[in-house]
Design a protein around this motif. Structure first.
Motif, PDB file in Angstrom:
ATOM      1  N   LEU A 298       7.333-113.450  32.014  1.00 48.64           N
ATOM      2  CA  LEU A 298       6.710-114.275  33.058  1.00 48.64           C
ATOM      3  C   LEU A 298       6.066-115.508  32.448  1.00 48.64           C
ATOM      4  CD1 LEU A 298       5.693-114.642  36.012  1.00 48.64           C
ATOM      5  CD2 LEU A 298       3.697-113.272  35.347  1.00 48.64           C
ATOM      6  N   SER A 299       6.426-116.681  32.971  1.00 43.94           N
ATOM      7  CA  SER A 299       5.791-117.930  32.552  1.00 43.94           C
ATOM      8  C   SER A 299       4.500-118.144  33.327  1.00 43.94           C
ATOM      9  CB  SER A 299       6.726-119.118  32.806  1.00 43.94           C
ATOM     10  OG  SER A 299       7.922-119.012  32.069  1.00 43.94           O
ATOM     11  N   LEU A 300       3.584-118.907  32.738  1.00 44.68           N
ATOM     12  CA  LEU A 300       2.340-119.240  33.422  1.00 44.68           C
ATOM     13  C   LEU A 300       2.618-119.938  34.747  1.00 44.68           C
ATOM     14  CD1 LEU A 300      -0.785-119.301  33.281  1.00 44.68           C
ATOM     15  CD2 LEU A 300      -0.584-121.526  32.130  1.00 44.68           C
ATOM     16  N   SER A 301       3.731-120.666  34.846  1.00 42.84           N
ATOM     17  CA  SER A 301       4.132-121.348  36.079  1.00 42.84           C
ATOM     18  C   SER A 301       4.543-120.384  37.175  1.00 42.84           C
ATOM     19  CB  SER A 301       5.298-122.296  35.793  1.00 42.84           C
ATOM     20  OG  SER A 301       6.435-121.545  35.376  1.00 42.84           O
ATOM     21  N   GLY A 302       4.747-119.098  36.824  1.00 41.10           N
ATOM     22  CA  GLY A 302       5.226-118.110  37.784  1.00 41.10           C
ATOM     23  C   GLY A 302       6.708-117.837  37.693  1.00 41.10           C
ATOM     24  N   ASP A 303       7.436-118.604  36.878  1.00 40.75           N
ATOM     25  CA  ASP A 303       8.878-118.369  36.719  1.00 40.75           C
ATOM     26  C   ASP A 303       9.111-117.008  36.071  1.00 40.75           C
ATOM     27  OD1 ASP A 303       9.188-120.881  37.725  1.00 40.75           O
ATOM     28  OD2 ASP A 303       9.861-121.809  35.852  1.00 40.75           O
ATOM     29  N   ILE A 304      10.083-116.268  36.607  1.00 44.30           N
ATOM     30  CA  ILE A 304      10.465-114.974  36.047  1.00 44.30           C
ATOM     31  C   ILE A 304      11.760-115.181  35.269  1.00 44.30           C
ATOM     32  CG2 ILE A 304      11.086-112.589  36.559  1.00 44.30           C
ATOM     33  CD1 ILE A 304       9.493-112.909  39.197  1.00 44.30           C
ATOM     34  N   ASN A 305      11.683-115.020  33.944  1.00 48.38           N
ATOM     35  CA  ASN A 305      12.808-115.296  33.056  1.00 48.38           C
ATOM     36  C   ASN A 305      13.511-113.995  32.661  1.00 48.38           C
ATOM     37  OD1 ASN A 305      11.984-118.223  32.590  1.00 48.38           O
ATOM     38  ND2 ASN A 305      10.175-117.160  31.820  1.00 48.38           N
ATOM     39  N   TYR A 306      14.829-113.960  32.880  1.00 47.28           N
ATOM     40  CA  TYR A 306      15.652-112.817  32.489  1.00 47.28           C
ATOM     41  C   TYR A 306      16.357-113.150  31.169  1.00 47.28           C
ATOM     42  CZ  TYR A 306      15.335-110.618  37.146  1.00 47.28           C
ATOM     43  OH  TYR A 306      14.898-110.000  38.296  1.00 47.28           O
ATOM     44  N   PHE A 307      16.412-112.166  30.262  1.00 52.62           N
ATOM     45  CA  PHE A 307      17.056-112.391  28.974  1.00 52.62           C
ATOM     46  C   PHE A 307      18.158-111.370  28.721  1.00 52.62           C
ATOM     47  CE2 PHE A 307      12.620-113.821  28.503  1.00 52.62           C
ATOM     48  CZ  PHE A 307      12.852-115.159  28.261  1.00 52.62           C
ATOM     49  N   ASP A 308      19.173-111.830  27.994  1.00 55.11           N
ATOM     50  CA  ASP A 308      20.273-110.977  27.564  1.00 55.11           C
ATOM     51  C   ASP A 308      20.107-110.748  26.066  1.00 55.11           C
ATOM     52  OD1 ASP A 308      22.689-109.860  26.741  1.00 55.11           O
ATOM     53  OD2 ASP A 308      23.890-111.065  28.124  1.00 55.11           O
ATOM     54  N   ARG A 309      19.953-109.477  25.664  1.00 59.47           N
ATOM     55  CA  ARG A 309      19.712-109.167  24.253  1.00 59.47           C
ATOM     56  C   ARG A 309      20.810-109.705  23.344  1.00 59.47           C
ATOM     57  NH1 ARG A 309      18.602-103.018  23.134  1.00 59.47           N
ATOM     58  NH2 ARG A 309      20.020-102.722  24.894  1.00 59.47           N
ATOM     59  N   SER A 310      22.025-109.778  23.853  1.00 57.87           N
ATOM     60  CA  SER A 310      23.148-110.200  23.027  1.00 57.87           C
ATOM     61  C   SER A 310      23.282-111.715  22.922  1.00 57.87           C
ATOM     62  CB  SER A 310      24.456-109.622  23.583  1.00 57.87           C
ATOM     63  OG  SER A 310      24.710-110.113  24.896  1.00 57.87           O
ATOM     64  N   VAL A 311      22.460-112.451  23.692  1.00 57.76           N
ATOM     65  CA  VAL A 311      22.553-113.917  23.687  1.00 57.76           C
ATOM     66  C   VAL A 311      21.148-114.497  23.489  1.00 57.76           C
ATOM     67  CG1 VAL A 311      23.381-115.959  24.900  1.00 57.76           C
ATOM     68  CG2 VAL A 311      24.474-113.740  25.318  1.00 57.76           C
ATOM     69  N   PRO A 312      20.679-114.626  22.252  1.00 54.39           N
ATOM     70  CA  PRO A 312      19.362-115.212  21.995  1.00 54.39           C
ATOM     71  C   PRO A 312      19.321-116.666  22.462  1.00 54.39           C
ATOM     72  CG  PRO A 312      20.225-114.110  20.046  1.00 54.39           C
ATOM     73  CD  PRO A 312      21.356-114.204  21.022  1.00 54.39           C
ATOM     74  N   GLY A 313      18.115-117.155  22.678  1.00 52.22           N
ATOM     75  CA  GLY A 313      17.946-118.552  23.068  1.00 52.22           C
ATOM     76  C   GLY A 313      17.399-118.666  24.470  1.00 52.22           C
ATOM     77  N   LYS A 314      18.182-119.252  25.355  1.00 57.68           N
ATOM     78  CA  LYS A 314      17.720-119.524  26.713  1.00 57.68           C
ATOM     79  C   LYS A 314      17.800-118.285  27.603  1.00 57.68           C
ATOM     80  CE  LYS A 314      16.766-123.791  26.016  1.00 57.68           C
ATOM     81  NZ  LYS A 314      15.353-124.169  25.963  1.00 57.68           N
ATOM     82  N   PRO A 315      17.010-118.262  28.684  1.00 62.66           N
ATOM     83  CA  PRO A 315      17.128-117.167  29.652  1.00 62.66           C
ATOM     84  C   PRO A 315      18.513-117.157  30.281  1.00 62.66           C
ATOM     85  CG  PRO A 315      15.123-118.444  30.031  1.00 62.66           C
ATOM     86  CD  PRO A 315      15.955-119.215  29.055  1.00 62.66           C
ATOM     87  N   SER A 316      19.003-115.980  30.580  1.00 63.21           N
ATOM     88  CA  SER A 316      20.276-115.874  31.290  1.00 63.21           C
ATOM     89  C   SER A 316      20.096-116.152  32.780  1.00 63.21           C
ATOM     90  CB  SER A 316      20.865-114.477  31.086  1.00 63.21           C
ATOM     91  OG  SER A 316      19.975-113.477  31.566  1.00 63.21           O
ATOM     92  N   ARG A 317      18.861-116.102  33.223  1.00 61.86           N
ATOM     93  CA  ARG A 317      18.563-116.295  34.638  1.00 61.86           C
ATOM     94  C   ARG A 317      17.081-116.598  34.790  1.00 61.86           C
ATOM     95  NH1 ARG A 317      19.432-111.305  38.900  1.00 61.86           N
ATOM     96  NH2 ARG A 317      19.280-112.457  40.858  1.00 61.86           N
ATOM     97  N   VAL A 318      16.741-117.489  35.704  1.00 66.50           N
ATOM     98  CA  VAL A 318      15.335-117.799  35.981  1.00 66.50           C
ATOM     99  C   VAL A 318      15.123-117.740  37.490  1.00 66.50           C
ATOM    100  CG1 VAL A 318      13.463-119.462  35.776  1.00 66.50           C
ATOM    101  CG2 VAL A 318      15.181-119.305  33.960  1.00 66.50           C
ATOM    102  N   VAL A 319      14.189-116.909  37.916  1.00 62.55           N
ATOM    103  CA  VAL A 319      13.859-116.785  39.334  1.00 62.55           C
ATOM    104  C   VAL A 319      12.568-117.565  39.584  1.00 62.55           C
ATOM    105  CG1 VAL A 319      13.229-115.201  41.189  1.00 62.55           C
ATOM    106  CG2 VAL A 319      14.981-114.553  39.533  1.00 62.55           C
ATOM    107  N   LYS A 320      12.660-118.548  40.467  1.00 60.16           N
ATOM    108  CA  LYS A 320      11.528-119.429  40.749  1.00 60.16           C
ATOM    109  C   LYS A 320      11.009-119.210  42.165  1.00 60.16           C
ATOM    110  CE  LYS A 320      13.118-123.142  37.649  1.00 60.16           C
ATOM    111  NZ  LYS A 320      11.882-123.322  36.857  1.00 60.16           N
ATOM    112  N   GLY A 321       9.872-119.767  42.460  1.00 63.53           N
ATOM    113  CA  GLY A 321       9.298-119.661  43.796  1.00 63.53           C
ATOM    114  C   GLY A 321       7.868-120.148  43.801  1.00 63.53           C
ATOM    115  N   HIS A 322       7.198-119.905  44.920  1.00 61.90           N
ATOM    116  CA  HIS A 322       5.820-120.367  45.073  1.00 61.90           C
ATOM    117  C   HIS A 322       4.834-119.310  44.604  1.00 61.90           C
ATOM    118  CE1 HIS A 322       6.795-124.037  47.272  1.00 61.90           C
ATOM    119  NE2 HIS A 322       7.619-123.332  48.037  1.00 61.90           N
TER     120      HIS A 322
END
Length: 609
Positions: A298-322
């Motif tokens: 969870l980012s301080l902005s509220g973004d929920i970041n999903y990660f794939d263990r086999s792919v380091p680096g960027k999130p595989s998915r980011v869920v945003k909202g208010h």
């Protein structure tokens, strides 16, 4: 007439700078838990558009945890109350409510038998409490800390052990049951934010704002290693840690904006994830959860970041909202996209809600978005930063132009490229493509405005004398006539919302005295005066595309759907939102979307009589 809730676009987790957020996981692996306002949000991990909320708390909820059995959830709030409620029925029947201490509950943990709970936080006389969930009987004493306790964890097998961590920079170790203090561990040099036992109970870890992560023996509490001594470890404070289901790896989230995966046996960092190339304050990672195959942070902005263990680096998915109250909503018909604006100035675009709301690119508002209005592939917005902005629907980004409103804006209406704003300094201003083409100073307080469907008439509601005044928009939509051509005064309170019907026959006017009046546009006489089933100020009124129905949202938390043909028949969606309903829009003749102070968006299917 009846309704069903079709979807809920849930709010993001509440975050506070410098404070960890403890996410909860479903024992079955399907859902995760967090809080926003007074609500506990239960959200599907695979499809976050599937969400429900528990609204039993009377104060701001802070943390929630599933029992290992999956039958109950325990949730805490800022007043020190723990509510244990049923998860097997839609009514979420309350099992028990216990006041554990007089202050904020920061974390909750169940034992593996789903019988005992430890709750910790910021109390006056104590900072933690251990009790049975069904009778609230004490099962020990959580002592030894001199400041607020930030987290707790219970060993999920016998012999029972528990750990807590605190702003006093210590980790305390307890034997149970009953739980009693055994020793205080002083390895950290700054606030300790998180402690967690491994699923197999062999170890526990602690993480703190000194950037350190320590590994301890699960039975005796003896230090085994410092995981953060490994190369490529965090350079900032660590807010949260979560174990892999097999107890071999550890996920950590840090103020340095990164998420790291540790191999516990090798005591090495095996992967690093970073949601941003240039992490800022809002990219601080303040919470995480390892649930089955899902790794989220969870980012301080509220973004929920999903990660794939086999792919380091960027999130595989980011869920945003208010995260904050939604204060404005509109619908872009051409792209079938909802646009919502919130108290913190953020605007999101929503389609199916599966990945939350897309952030609008570019420089947006710096404070509350007051009104959003859609026209010809553009979304116009006004905010309490006294700025009018424009969003390109197709590009989902802000246009380059902005215009100062001169003072606090109150109302906004658009038709084609023409926009009219009303401001607190008693001015009506007309712009075309962002350029001002006319203004009119009036001798009353204009609150809300609406432009007729043919673009030649402007209706202005008053906040002081309750009248609605009508003006001609002349000169190709570039000027407002100097004096009103007519007025009506059926409303009994300040006018809070205006809306012309798509067929041009009616003008609906809502007021602060809970009423909605419908006027005929040709005769300027009252057509309907029976729409008075709200019990508080009406914040929004909109028409269905076929002009046969209207919908309103109110401070009373309800949405009402009205019929023109049968004014006394209506659909009441009671408690549509946990707090005030701030906006309603029709998506089609049989579907509406509502947005509220509870930061959520709900989609409702209607069955008309």
């Amino acid at each position: 007439m009846s309704y069903t809730r079709k979807a809920t676009f849930a709010p993001q987790p509440s975050t506070v700078r410098g404070q960890a957020v403890h996410l909860g996981g479903d024992p079955k692996g399907a859902n995760f838990l967090y809080t926003n306002g007074r609500a506990v949000i239960i959200r599907n991990l695979e499809n976050p558009a599937i969400a429900t909320e528990y609204s039993g708390h009377s104060a701001q909820a802070t943390v929630a945890r599933y029992a290992p059995s999956g039958y109950y959830i325990a949730s805490g709030d800022v007043n020190g109350n723990i509510r244990v409620w049923d998860t097997t029925q839609a009514e979420n029947i309350l099992k028990t409510e216990t006041k554990v201490f007089a202050g904020r509950v920061n974390d909750i943990c169940w034992d593996h038998e789903s019988k005992r709970i430890i709750a910790v936080g910021d109390g006056r006389e104590r900072f933690g409490h251990a009790f049975t969930f069904d009778s609230a009987s004490s099962v020990g004493e959580i002592s030894g800390h001199s400041k607020v306790i930030n987290a707790c964890s219970i060993r999920q097998e016998r012999p029972f052990r528990a750990v807590t961590c605190s702003d006093d920079m210590t980790v305390n170790f307890y034997h149970g049951v009953p739980y009693k203090f055994v020793k205080s561990i002083t390895d950290h040099t700054r606030f300790v934010q998180c402690v967690r036992f491994s699923p197999n109970g062999s170890h526990f870890v602690s993480a703190g704002m000194d950037g350190k992560i320590f590994l301890y023996d699960g039975k005796e509490g003896n230090r085994v290693a410092e995981l953060s001594a490994a190369p490529n470890s965090h350079t900032g404070g660590v807010f949260s840690v979560s174990w892999s289901p097999d107890s071999t790896q550890l996920l950590s989230s840090s103020a340095d904006g990164t998420v790291k995966l540790y191999d516990v046996a090798a005591q090495q960092v095996v992967s690093t994830f970073s949601p941003s190339d240039a992490p800022g304050i809002n990219d601080q990672q303040v919470g995480n959860l390892w649930q089955g195959q899902h790794l989220i942070s969870l980012s301080l902005s509220g973004d929920i970041n999903y990660f794939d263990r086999s792919v380091p680096g960027k999130p595989s998915r980011v869920v945003k909202g208010h995260q904050k109250a939604i204060t404005a909503i509109t619908f872009a018909e051409e792209s079938k996209t909802l646009f919502t604006g919130s108290y913190d100035g953020r605007v999101h675009a929503w389609t199916d809600g599966r990945d939350g709301g897309l952030d609008i690119a570019g420089a947006g508002h710096t404070s509350q978005v007051s009104v959003l209005a859609s026209s010809k592939g553009k979304i116009y917005s006004i905010g309490l930063d006294d700025i009018t902005r424009c969003i390109d629907v197709q590009q989902q980004s802000y246009d380059a132009w902005t215009r100062s409103t001169g003072s606090q804006p109150k109302g906004l209406a658009v038709h084609g490229d023409v926009a009219v704003t009303s401001t607190i300094d008693q001015t009506l201003t007309v712009t075309k493509n962002g350029a001002q083409t006319g203004s009119l100073k009036v001798d009353y307080s204009p609150s809300v405005v609406a432009i007729s469907r043919d673009g030649v008439e402007l209706a202005v509601g008053s906040a002081d004398d309750n009248k609605i005044r009508f003006y001609r928009i002349t000169g190709g939509g570039l000027e407002v006539s100097a004096a009103p051509v007519a007025h009506v005064e059926g409303n009994r309170g300040p006018v809070t919302a205006l809306s012309y019907s798509p067929d041009g026959q009616f003008l609906a006017a809502a007021d602060s005295q809970r009423a909605v009046f419908v006027y005929e546009t040709k005769t300027r006489t009252v057509k309907i005066h029976q729409w008075v089933f709200h019990t508080a100020r009406v914040n929004s009124i909109v028409w269905s595309p076929d002009s046969l129905h209207a919908a309103s949202g109110s401070l009373d938390t309800n949405v009402e759907v009205w019929s023109v043909a049968n004014p006394m028949k209506h659909i009441s969606i009671k408690g549509a939102h946990l707090e005030s309903v701030n906006g309603v829009v029709f998506l089609d003749n049989d579907t509406i979307a509502s947005a509220g102070q509870d930061s959520s968006i709900k989609i409702w299917s209607l069955k008309h009589f």
